[in-house]
Design an enzyme around this catalytic site. Sequence first.
Site, PDB file in Angstrom:
ATOM      1  N   ASP A 179      39.788 -29.292  14.472  1.00 59.81           N
ATOM      2  CA  ASP A 179      38.749 -29.939  15.568  1.00 59.81           C
ATOM      3  C   ASP A 179      39.297 -31.383  15.508  1.00 59.81           C
ATOM      4  O   ASP A 179      39.737 -31.783  14.741  1.00 59.81           O
ATOM      5  CB  ASP A 179      37.267 -30.032  14.648  1.00 59.81           C
ATOM      6  CG  ASP A 179      36.285 -30.659  15.542  1.00 59.81           C
ATOM      7  OD1 ASP A 179      35.857 -30.703  16.708  1.00 59.81           O
ATOM      8  OD2 ASP A 179      35.671 -31.678  14.737  1.00 59.81           O
TER       9      ASP A 179
ATOM     10  N   CYS B 123       3.384   1.848   2.703  1.00 65.43           N
ATOM     11  CA  CYS B 123       4.632   0.794   2.616  1.00 65.43           C
ATOM     12  C   CYS B 123       5.509   1.940   1.814  1.00 65.43           C
ATOM     13  O   CYS B 123       6.754   1.730   2.050  1.00 65.43           O
ATOM     14  CB  CYS B 123       4.423  -0.269   1.748  1.00 65.43           C
ATOM     15  SG  CYS B 123       3.274  -1.646   2.692  1.00 65.43           S
TER      16      CYS B 123
ATOM     17  N   CYS C 182      40.685  -4.768 -21.720  1.00 63.49           N
ATOM     18  CA  CYS C 182      39.432  -4.971 -22.099  1.00 63.49           C
ATOM     19  C   CYS C 182      38.460  -5.270 -20.768  1.00 63.49           C
ATOM     20  O   CYS C 182      37.570  -5.048 -20.580  1.00 63.49           O
ATOM     21  CB  CYS C 182      39.244  -6.386 -23.130  1.00 63.49           C
ATOM     22  SG  CYS C 182      40.144  -6.277 -24.673  1.00 63.49           S
TER      23      CYS C 182
ATOM     24  N   ASP D  71      31.067 -26.743  14.134  1.00 65.25           N
ATOM     25  CA  ASP D  71      32.519 -26.120  13.725  1.00 65.25           C
ATOM     26  C   ASP D  71      32.179 -24.786  12.791  1.00 65.25           C
ATOM     27  O   ASP D  71      32.910 -24.043  12.349  1.00 65.25           O
ATOM     28  CB  ASP D  71      33.097 -27.081  12.949  1.00 65.25           C
ATOM     29  CG  ASP D  71      33.847 -28.380  13.962  1.00 65.25           C
ATOM     30  OD1 ASP D  71      34.064 -27.946  14.814  1.00 65.25           O
ATOM     31  OD2 ASP D  71      33.749 -29.253  13.403  1.00 65.25           O
TER      32      ASP D  71
ATOM     33  N   ASP E 125      34.304 -30.507  10.842  1.00 69.88           N
ATOM     34  CA  ASP E 125      33.456 -31.069   9.862  1.00 69.88           C
ATOM     35  C   ASP E 125      31.988 -31.204  10.392  1.00 69.88           C
ATOM     36  O   ASP E 125      31.081 -31.443   9.729  1.00 69.88           O
ATOM     37  CB  ASP E 125      33.730 -32.643   9.709  1.00 69.88           C
ATOM     38  CG  ASP E 125      33.648 -33.448  11.270  1.00 69.88           C
ATOM     39  OD1 ASP E 125      33.815 -32.862  12.273  1.00 69.88           O
ATOM     40  OD2 ASP E 125      33.061 -34.677  11.078  1.00 69.88           O
TER      41      ASP E 125
ATOM     42  N   CYS F 272       0.725  -1.159   0.068  1.00 69.85           N
ATOM     43  CA  CYS F 272      -0.043  -0.075   0.036  1.00 69.85           C
ATOM     44  C   CYS F 272       0.919   1.113   0.153  1.00 69.85           C
ATOM     45  O   CYS F 272       2.056   1.267   0.266  1.00 69.85           O
ATOM     46  CB  CYS F 272      -0.878   0.073   1.200  1.00 69.85           C
ATOM     47  SG  CYS F 272      -0.091   0.136   2.767  1.00 69.85           S
TER      48      CYS F 272
ATOM     49  N   CYS G 252      42.854  -8.286 -23.920  1.00 71.91           N
ATOM     50  CA  CYS G 252      43.809  -8.030 -22.833  1.00 71.91           C
ATOM     51  C   CYS G 252      43.229  -7.529 -21.919  1.00 71.91           C
ATOM     52  O   CYS G 252      42.084  -7.209 -21.666  1.00 71.91           O
ATOM     53  CB  CYS G 252      44.731  -6.977 -23.759  1.00 71.91           C
ATOM     54  SG  CYS G 252      43.898  -5.357 -24.327  1.00 71.91           S
TER      55      CYS G 252
END
Length: 830
Positions: free
Chosen positions: A511, A27, A94, A714, A710, A24, A91
């Site tokens: 760990d 907003c 570019c 961690d 893992d 609306c 190059c």
Amino acid sequence: MSMPKKTLSDAIQNISLPIEGMTCASCVGRVEAALTKVPGVKNVSVNLTTERATIQATEGVDPTALIEAVHKTGYEVPTSKIELNVIGMTCASCVGRVEKALRSVPGVFEATVNLATERASIIGSVGPAELISAIERIGYEAKIIDSLSSLQGVAESQKEVELLKLKRDLILAAALSLPVFLMEMGAHLIPGVHELIMDTIGMKPSWYMQFVLTALVLAFPGRRFYQKGFPALLRLAPDMNSLVAVGTAAAFGYSIVATFASGLLPEGTVNVYYEAAAVIVVLILLGRFLEARAKGRTSEAIKRLAKMQVKEAHVMRNHRFWDVPINEVVLNDVLEVRPGERVPVDGVVTNGKSFVDESMITGEPIPVEKILGSSVVGGTVNQNGMLEMRATAVGNQTMLAQIIRMVEQAQGSKLPIQALVDKVTMWFVPAVMGAALLTFISWMIFGPSPALTFALVNAVSVLIIACPCAMGLATPTSIMVGTGRGAELGVLFRRGEALQLLKDAKVVAVDKTGTLTEGRPVLTDLDVAEGFERDSLLAKVGAVESKSEHPIARAIVAAATENGQSLPSLTDFESVTGMGVRALVEGSLVEVGADRFMRQLGLDLKVFAQTAERLGQEGKSPLYAAINGQLAGIIAVADPIKTSTPGAIAALHQLGLKVAMITGDNAKTAHAIARQLGIDEVIAEVMPEGKVNAVRRLKATYGQIAFVGDGINDAPALAEADVGLAIGTGTDIAVESADVVLMSGNLQGVPDAIALSKATIGNIHQNLFWAFAYNTVLIPVAAGALYPAWGLLLSPVFSAAAMALSSVFVLGNALRLRTFKPSFVELNSR
């Protein structure tokens, strides 16, 4: 999504943001008010119908601040990542121009362009059509890349077409230029040739022939330089093509005047340089052909990974297996994998037993046994048995597709070291044209007679030799080859920046559970007292422990049944709180528990005193078993150290790194494992937030840190570390938080990754030194700096050859990384 800063031009610019969630007019008001408060914003207009905000802002306004302002009001700014194939870049200058054009498009927050992969990666809230249009406006072509382009080989077919075109034009240019070169250079170098030309066709007719042949070279094989070079020059954005176009056009134009209107030139300056214009085109086409062929080899790892994708699969349909195209396989399909075939998709084994070669995924050369319930990965090779499997991931969701995406993203990323190169090369070509003009003027004023000839030749030499191709290729080619080689070793760089940062690590924090160790308890020790038999004791203890759900009990049961043996029956099971368990097994009273339980039973433990002391030093807690009131054995269950871990720790020490363990496990166990492995520092009994603090403390003490983990716990530490390395067999959250993924679950991947980082960045430094030193030294030589002292000048032909050699050298040096092997191979248990 966090966006990097975008620098706007000095003038007021419009920034366009799409906004989701507005319903609306109120907003609209809230969004406008929030955006207006951002420093630097001059005017805001929000349209509810188009769901878009147009912001007028000054230089330095960070798009991230605008997005955050919208988010704080409760609305969303959708962003997306678009990959484009950019055609026509030659190059480093570019690259800078394409990036600048993309960043100028309203709604673009980040744009990076890679010369080696010929790709642009754009993050923002803008559609591909606007991006492609921006690229086309500055003289290049662009096509959108879908996520499966590498698998389908679209990009490869385009490169093959370009390579064939270059080869055709090179052959044509060489065939047309050879007579020109022989007539002109032969006449200068070999007296007999000059006399032969004069006695047969004559000098003027030979010039006419050279004119025709050179015109054909420039009009057909060499046309690409003019089609791109002159428009770029008119846009005041000269590139490599501009240098070649101006240089060859100057040589050709001067020769035309000398041939057809020699009276316009000062006396003594009537010379032709057709051979320079023609041979320069040949040599630069040769350089580009060799570059294109070498560039194709830099992505060999991607090609090999893509070839692992099978075309057809044996899929269960109507109670029998049919061969169907791989793109028709869906989740939960039942598939058959025959001996010698590649596994078609990711899945779980539902029937059969075999060994599968997973080396192309994990880097591990030893085939892995697959039984009922084992996971299998698409692209790996079934060895000797028949397997039935259920598909758990297909299409873009397979591990192979994800690996290819990760490698492509890392190859296309821009390292911090590239920022300096970009700044230099953006101004390099205009500087070269200025140097060529200065050379021309200097020779005209101070040069000997014929000054015009000397001025032209040396100015053309400067234009040709200074082409910045090598600068543009120095970094991306090494990244491509290095990350590709990493993938072959089972080391995936999810972020290219990690490739540069990892080499500077001073400490590696790891760990314990699942990283140093297997991550699951197993029976590690079982010593039997005199008069008892090991297998019988293990079976009886396993039978009693089968009634318990404790992880230690499950480990003992697994050991007792691992060879398919069945456990004996039992009765009268009883759990003695805080002590242990007992039951009748085949008529024998079996009691299992800690030392205090045995002492309560009145048993003397001295016979196992030395064993118990050793187990304690290893951080293991012993259990005891008694049969019919007699001490029968001592048992230890622990999370065993991976076989690859000791060699990996030794390799890290060999690299001069400190190794620290950060674990939530108890200090006694952690210190025991650290003693066995020679780990330098232990931080134990820490929660996930404690791991983050530990990472910060280690960083403050030692310097840059890499963290290896893992598990879910961690993930924060992986994100906090300078470089996070996730064990690929770990959780998805850990992998997503990491910069590097070790696919094999083998800690040896850590020293491999660090050694590869050092080798790749060293290779980049070599390339950059060659590229910059080459231009720094040879531009003055081409300008004639050696002439006053030694009378030496560099012909434009040799300048073109040197320029081509520079790019080929850089590519060849980068390709050496394809054979990279860690220097501590003898420590590598794989």
